[in-house]
Structures are given as structure tokens and as C-alpha cells.
Design a protein around this motif. Structure first.
Motif, short mmCIF file in Angstrom:
data_model
loop_
_atom_site.label_atom_id
_atom_site.label_comp_id
_atom_site.label_asym_id
_atom_site.label_seq_id
_atom_site.Cartn_x
_atom_site.Cartn_y
_atom_site.Cartn_z
N ILE A 143 0.73 -1.12 0.01
CA ILE A 143 0.22 -0.02 0.11
C ILE A 143 0.90 1.23 -0.05
O ILE A 143 0.46 2.29 -0.51
CB ILE A 143 -1.04 -0.02 1.10
N GLU A 144 2.07 1.17 0.61
CA GLU A 144 2.88 2.53 0.61
C GLU A 144 3.39 2.62 -0.83
O GLU A 144 3.28 3.80 -1.47
CB GLU A 144 4.19 2.08 1.32
N VAL A 145 3.66 1.66 -1.71
CA VAL A 145 4.00 1.78 -2.91
C VAL A 145 2.96 2.14 -3.70
O VAL A 145 3.09 3.21 -4.63
CB VAL A 145 4.45 0.56 -3.67
N MET A 146 1.72 1.80 -3.42
CA MET A 146 0.57 2.20 -4.27
C MET A 146 0.22 3.75 -3.93
O MET A 146 -0.15 4.44 -4.92
CB MET A 146 -0.73 1.15 -3.69
N TYR A 147 0.32 4.03 -2.73
CA TYR A 147 0.23 5.66 -2.37
C TYR A 147 1.20 6.43 -3.25
O TYR A 147 0.82 7.29 -3.69
CB TYR A 147 0.24 5.90 -0.98
N ARG A 148 2.30 5.87 -3.20
CA ARG A 148 3.52 6.78 -4.03
C ARG A 148 3.22 6.83 -5.33
O ARG A 148 3.38 7.87 -5.95
CB ARG A 148 4.95 6.36 -3.46
N ILE A 185 -5.03 -1.99 6.56
CA ILE A 185 -4.55 -2.30 5.34
C ILE A 185 -5.53 -2.48 4.15
O ILE A 185 -5.42 -1.90 3.23
CB ILE A 185 -3.24 -3.19 5.24
N ALA A 186 -6.32 -3.46 4.64
CA ALA A 186 -7.53 -3.71 3.55
C ALA A 186 -8.21 -2.67 3.15
O ALA A 186 -8.49 -2.34 1.89
CB ALA A 186 -8.35 -4.69 4.50
N LEU A 187 -8.56 -1.72 3.99
CA LEU A 187 -9.42 -0.40 3.72
C LEU A 187 -8.77 0.46 2.96
O LEU A 187 -8.98 1.09 1.85
CB LEU A 187 -9.86 0.17 5.04
#
Length: 199
Positions: A143-148, A185-187
Motif C-alpha cells: 500500500i505504501e508503493v501504491m500511495y507513492r 491495510i484492507a481499507l
């Protein structure tokens, strides 16, 4: 260089053979994962708890969940640590081999989702190695990579789970357990999945 050769005729436990057989088709299921560990060195530390939630059709399935405390008596004894966390926990408890086996059965061929998921995967792989299995074959999304990616960030700044939660204007959690982290994390994944247009 030819390490893969030694695994060709390796005799794996039955549960691992069943797990490997599931990858002849692609899963539509995601699994949000969080682990609690004794430290950040996957070669020396061990997993204390695993929590995970299944996600199908953009829904977090509370009934499709996994939560366990791994009884790490040998590690605790060798490092003169207290068993207080294990004794007081109300979660299901299991020795590491059985707990990892049950997790792999729960996971199947789903895509793993996590915050800094590579660490969780390496911790699980080390536990799998101790019971003479191979490495996880599941695809993984962080999710951190997705956010970036969504914010098109190219610097080296890292974001904690609470920071991502705040930046996405999502409700804060107390973060007292790996299950609360896995649910958060799921949300977050569902929100970023929509923003990135991932099917």
C-alpha cells in the motif's frame, strides 16, 4: 547459481503440494496481511502473530479472516524473554509450524496486500524454510508503493501506516493488534485500488 536444481526432486509436506497446485489459475481474491514480530531481522527474529482478511469484489470479508498467535517458546527462552504476551492473548494459539501451515492453507493463491509487505513475506518464508517448504508464490502489493504511485512521488520519503491513513482521510485506529493493522491495510488498499483504477 543453480540452487533451483536442488528443489526439483525435493519431497515437500502434503499441505505445501496442495498450495503449489492452486497456482494453475489466477485468483480474484486478495488477502490483507499484518504480522507482529520480535524484531526487524528476518534471519534472527520470529513471527509472534499473523492476522489477515480476505477481500473479494471490493469487499473486506470479515468471515474470511485468519488470526493466530504463534507460540515461540524456544525463541523466548533463548533470548530470556517473558511469555506474558502469549499467555495474556485471547487469540487462537499454535506452535509456529502448525500456525504457518494453517496460514498457507488460508492464503491459497490470493494476492497478498500489506504495508512494507516484503518484510512480512520474508518472515513467512523463513518460517516456511524451517518446516522444509519453498517460498511463497503469491503476488504481493504494497500500500505504501501504491500511495507513492498514485501521488507520483519520486523521493525517498516513507510513510507509516497511520500517516497513509491520515493522508487518505480515513478513520484512525488504535492499532493495538496485528488484526487492526490488517483491517486498516484492507481499507486503505480498497481506496487506493479505486484511485489507481486496479481491477
Amino acid at each position: 547459481m543453480l540452487d533451483w536444481l536442488k528443489n526439483i526432486n525435493k519431497e515437500y509436506p502434503d499441505f505445501w503440494k496442495v498450495y503449489l497446485s492452486k497456482f494453475d489459475r489466477r485468483s480474484q481474491r486478495f488477502v490483507a496481511l499484518s504480522t507482529t514480530t520480535t524484531g526487524l531481522d528476518y534471519k534472527k527474529d520470529v513471527i509472534l502473530s499473523i492476522s489477515a482478511f480476505g477481500i473479494v469484489n471490493d469487499e473486506v470479508l470479515i468471515g474470511d479472516s485468519y488470526e493466530i498467535v504463534l507460540l515461540q517458546y524456544v525463541y523466548n527462552h533463548d533470548h530470556q524473554l517473558s511469555n506474558e504476551f502469549i499467555v495474556e492473548s485471547k487469540q487462537a494459539k499454535s506452535l509456529e509450524p502448525e500456525g504457518i501451515k494453517k496460514f498457507v492453507e488460508f492464503l491459497g493463491n490470493a494476492t497478498l496486500i500489506g504495508h512494507r509487505i516484503n518484510f512480512d513475506v520474508e518472515m513467512i518464508n523463513e518460517a516456511l524454510e524451517r518446516i522444509h517448504c519453498g517460498r511463497l508464490k503469491n503476488e504481493a502489493l504494497d500500500i505504501e508503493v501504491m500511495y507513492r504511485k498514485w501521488k507520483d512521488l519520486n523521493d525517498d520519503k516513507h510513510f507509516t501506516l497511520p500517516e497513509i491513513n491520515t493522508l487518505l482521510k480515513m478513520p484512525a485506529t488504535d492499532r493495538n493488534s496485528s488484526s487492526e493493522d490488517a483491517y486498516a491495510i484492507a481499507l486503505i488498499f480498497l481506496k487506493l485500488k479505486a484511485k489507481l483504477g486496479i481491477k
